[in-house]
Design an enzyme around this catalytic site. Structure first.
Site, PDB file in Angstrom:
ATOM      1  N   ASP A 291       0.877  -1.260  -0.060  1.00 23.55           N
ATOM      2  CA  ASP A 291      -0.095  -0.099   0.057  1.00 23.55           C
ATOM      3  C   ASP A 291       0.974   1.217  -0.043  1.00 23.55           C
ATOM      4  O   ASP A 291       1.186   1.745   1.064  1.00 23.55           O
ATOM      5  CB  ASP A 291      -0.923   0.090   1.090  1.00 23.55           C
ATOM      6  CG  ASP A 291      -1.873   1.039   1.570  1.00 23.55           C
ATOM      7  OD1 ASP A 291      -2.380   1.686   0.324  1.00 23.55           O
ATOM      8  OD2 ASP A 291      -2.499   1.397   2.278  1.00 23.55           O
ATOM      9  N   GLU A 325      -2.557  10.432  -1.098  1.00 23.75           N
ATOM     10  CA  GLU A 325      -3.657   9.502  -0.811  1.00 23.75           C
ATOM     11  C   GLU A 325      -4.083   9.296   0.646  1.00 23.75           C
ATOM     12  O   GLU A 325      -5.356   9.494   0.855  1.00 23.75           O
ATOM     13  CB  GLU A 325      -3.581   8.316  -1.723  1.00 23.75           C
ATOM     14  CG  GLU A 325      -5.087   7.381  -1.870  1.00 23.75           C
ATOM     15  CD  GLU A 325      -5.180   6.598  -0.853  1.00 23.75           C
ATOM     16  OE1 GLU A 325      -6.315   6.137  -0.631  1.00 23.75           O
ATOM     17  OE2 GLU A 325      -4.243   6.406  -0.171  1.00 23.75           O
ATOM     18  N   GLU A 326      -3.154   8.893   1.357  1.00 21.01           N
ATOM     19  CA  GLU A 326      -3.317   8.439   2.703  1.00 21.01           C
ATOM     20  C   GLU A 326      -4.187   9.436   3.650  1.00 21.01           C
ATOM     21  O   GLU A 326      -4.949   9.052   4.479  1.00 21.01           O
ATOM     22  CB  GLU A 326      -2.062   7.828   3.381  1.00 21.01           C
ATOM     23  CG  GLU A 326      -1.596   6.498   2.567  1.00 21.01           C
ATOM     24  CD  GLU A 326      -2.356   5.359   2.905  1.00 21.01           C
ATOM     25  OE1 GLU A 326      -3.552   5.554   3.160  1.00 21.01           O
ATOM     26  OE2 GLU A 326      -2.067   4.345   2.090  1.00 21.01           O
TER      27      GLU A 326
END
Length: 458
Positions: A291, A325-326
């Protein structure tokens, strides 16, 4: 002699034009599995750079590295797109224990949630109230919560085969647990890790305080699934159990970072764009291999596989490595805003952000007409055991590009093990299988090839 050369040229042209879609896909898969670059890129990204928290030095190194590697591919254009991103730092390692009596403590594994404030100097120790939902929190009310630590202990639903559905069913306690608990006077929040496996690794992830002023914010941390079970069991025996935790996390000022973008310009329709991407940032506990290091290198590999397979795209193919994104989606928002300002027509966007496991297929956010076209390609993927073609979601980073006419898609690997690693210290390079990663890259390149060749159904 000239006649022979002419005959050979005609033969070559006829042979090339006679190449079927199945032949092209076979070439793409063979190239990825026998001469792939994705695994070695991931090795460097994970082991030489490591966790790439938004705004960190490692994130900056990742930008430089991926830009350099894309330039080595000899594609038409590579550039950086500036974007301001949040900078949150974890600080010193967190520490926590359960106190069941005077001098009787049990150490447990926790980690601060992304965006959380620190505990006061010296930490927090208080009684604990366990809940499994926001409705339980509301039912208890301020009189039963004030001055205590709220323990959100709703597990992922184990009987859901689609593990992302199980994740979606409990992630609100992580994201907004501190915001909700603070309104009832809680002094801190502990959240069960979003993990289907029983282990000792806490899983971080983003959380929010909404518009709460700094003075009303409370610290929030995740606890491992094993330790969540221990805490719950001890509370069942004694409601006077206390919990202590200490963390030094801090939110700093925004800093400048970049989306990394590479492009092969289309030969016939250069102003129609096909995008493939993943997010370059990761959490900091592991090295972000699944991820979303896997999605990053698979997306880069799509461009390389097309070039190596002799595909000359009609439309412009872009790889976008999104930043942040996180904990903010700033990179995706910035990219979509710039694309809109320039009037860029993104007909198809594909994201890989579900880990580097064995690919099963794709999900599509599109019209019925375009989905029916996709279904006609399904038999091309069946030799590679890619059978899952469903209408549904795509990905967080490509979501802002959605229009009424385009197609968004997400690579769908087998998800059963994904949340063993998601946002945890276990998300490391050794957890990624080389062959599975390469199969995913080939599947993505194959779908991009088909959308480039046939375009959208009007």
């Amino acid at each position: 002699m000239k006649f022979i050369i002419l005959l050979l040229s005609v033969f070559f042209i006829l042979n090339t034009s006679a190449q079927t879609d199945a032949d092209v896909l076979k070439t793409i898969y063979t190239t990825s599995l026998t001469n792939g670059n994705s695994y070695q890129w991931l090795d460097h990204l994970s082991n030489q750079i490591g966790g790439r928290l938004s705004g960190s030095l490692n994130a900056e190194k990742a930008v430089e590295y991926t830009k350099e590697e894309l330039e080595k591919l000899g594609i038409d254009k590579v550039w950086l797109q500036p974007v301001m991103v949040p900078k949150w730092v974890r600080g010193a390692p967190e520490f926590a224990f359960i106190e069941s009596g005077f001098g009787s403590t049990t150490n447990v594994n926790i980690c601060a949630l992304g965006g959380s404030i620190a505990t006061p100097f010296g930490g927090i120790k208080a009684n604990v109230v366990e809940v499994k939902s926001m409705e339980e929190l509301e039912a208890l009310g301020k009189e039963n919560i004030e001055g205590k630590i709220v323990f959100f202990n709703r597990p992922m639903q184990a009987d859901l085969i689609q593990t992302f559905d199980a994740y979606g069913g409990c992630v609100n306690q992580r994201y907004s647990g501190a915001l909700e608990a603070s309104t009832y006077g809680a002094v801190g929040v502990i959240v069960r890790s979003m993990n289907l496996r029983q282990d000792d690794f806490p899983h971080t992830g983003s959380m929010t305080y909404g518009d709460l002023p700094l003075s009303k914010r409370i610290p929030s941390a995740a606890i491992s699934t094993n330790d969540a079970n221990t805490l719950s069991g001890m509370l069942a025996l004694d409601k006077n159990v206390k919990f202590y935790f200490s963390q030094t996390s801090k939110q700093l000022n925004d800093v400048q970072s970049y989306n990394v973008i590479g492009q092969i310009t289309g030969s016939e329709f250069p102003n129609e764009y096909i995008l493939v991407g993943g997010h370059l940032d990761s959490w900091d506990l592991g090295d972000g291999a699944h991820d979303d290091g896997a999605g990053v290198v698979q997306s880069m590999e799509v461009l390389r596989l097309l070039k190596e397979s002799g595909v000359k795209p009609k439309r412009s193919i872009r790889v976008v490595l999104f930043m942040n994104e996180e904990n903010g989606l700033r990179g995706a928002t910035k990219y979509a805003d710039v694309a809109k300002q320039k009037g860029e027509n993104h007909i198809f966007s594909l994201e890989s952000d579900s880990g580097g496991f064995t690919p099963r297929g794709f999900s599509f956010d599109c019209s019925d007409a375009n989905f029916n076209q996709v279904l006609t390609w399904q038999e091309l993927f069946q030799p590679y055991l890619i059978h899952y073609f469903e209408k549904g979601g795509s990905g967080a980073d490509v979501g802002p590009l959605k229009t009424d006419t385009n197609v968004l898609a997400g690579l769908r690997p087998d998800s059963q093990r994904y949340f063993d690693y998601h946002h945890a210290a276990t998300d490391t390079f050794d957890a990624v299988n080389k062959r599975e990663l390469e199969l995913g890259a080939a599947s993505m390149a194959s779908l991009v090839y088909l959308f480039d060749k046939y375009g959208l159904v009007k």
